[in-house]
Design an enzyme around this catalytic site. Structure first.
Site, PDB file in Angstrom:
ATOM      1  N   ASP A  21       0.854  -1.192   0.000  1.00  0.00           N
ATOM      2  CA  ASP A  21       0.000   0.000   0.000  1.00  0.00           C
ATOM      3  C   ASP A  21       0.887   1.237   0.000  1.00  0.00           C
ATOM      4  OD1 ASP A  21      -2.458  -1.335   0.017  1.00  0.00           O
ATOM      5  OD2 ASP A  21      -2.520  -1.444   2.197  1.00  0.00           O
ATOM      6  N   ASP A  61      -7.067  -1.503  -4.519  1.00  0.00           N
ATOM      7  CA  ASP A  61      -8.100  -1.168  -3.540  1.00  0.00           C
ATOM      8  C   ASP A  61      -9.054  -0.117  -4.098  1.00  0.00           C
ATOM      9  OD1 ASP A  61      -6.788  -2.863  -1.733  1.00  0.00           O
ATOM     10  OD2 ASP A  61      -5.665  -1.208  -0.833  1.00  0.00           O
TER      11      ASP A  61
END
Length: 170
Positions: free
Chosen positions: A123, A141
């Protein structure tokens, strides 16, 4: 009579490829250029920060001891397979649902590869306000989120009317 791939939602599978490539290329760039937790401030509310997520959304089950990696792998494979079957059965003209399904599939596969290759998801998108940070996320995401919103949107604004139009029903 079954739909051909040109007439079915499978015609939209190119979106899966685009999402997957954008996600994987961005993650490979982060891995090659950032140390863990390294951060670059881009805007007063946005950082580019490399973190690892061993869980799911909002680090759900990240401290579960490792079994969650395989649970989320099964979930990604299951949902991607189910959505692909649904794409095969619906008309290519149902663009909102086809786009939604392919965004979710592309995102799920992007994070799936991370779990299988690294044991975690990379991330790097970090929004914050003051000292409060939203959990970091990535392109996969984002695609899953946008796809889910489109699915919900479509359920409220009945896609049946679109399907009726494509089939000539009044």
């Amino acid at each position: 009579m079954p739909l051909t791939w040109k007439d079915s939602g499978l015609r939209w599978y190119w979106v899966v490829v685009l999402v997957f490539l954008a996600d994987q290329l961005s993650k490979q760039w982060v891995l090659a250029n950032f140390d863990l937790f390294e951060s670059v401030k881009l805007l007063p509310f946005f950082n580019f920060t490399y973190v690892r997520n061993y869980g799911a959304a909002f680090s759900f089950l990240s401290e579960a001891g490792g079994w969650q990696r395989w649970l989320f792998t099964l979930v990604a494979v299951g949902f991607s397979s189910l959505l692909t079957v649904w794409l095969r059965k619906q008309s290519a003209s149902l663009w909102k649902l086809n786009l939604a399904y392919t965004l979710v599939i592309g995102g799920a596969l992007g994070n799936l590869i991370d779990r299988l290759m690294h044991g975690f998801v990379v991330d790097f998108i970090d929004f914050y306000w003051g000292k409060s940070h939203y959990p970091a996320f990535n392109i996969a995401d984002s695609a899953i989120f946008i796809g889910a919103v489109l699915i919900i949107w479509d359920s409220f604004f009945n896609s049946q009317s679109e399907q009726d139009k494509t089939e000539g029903v009044k």
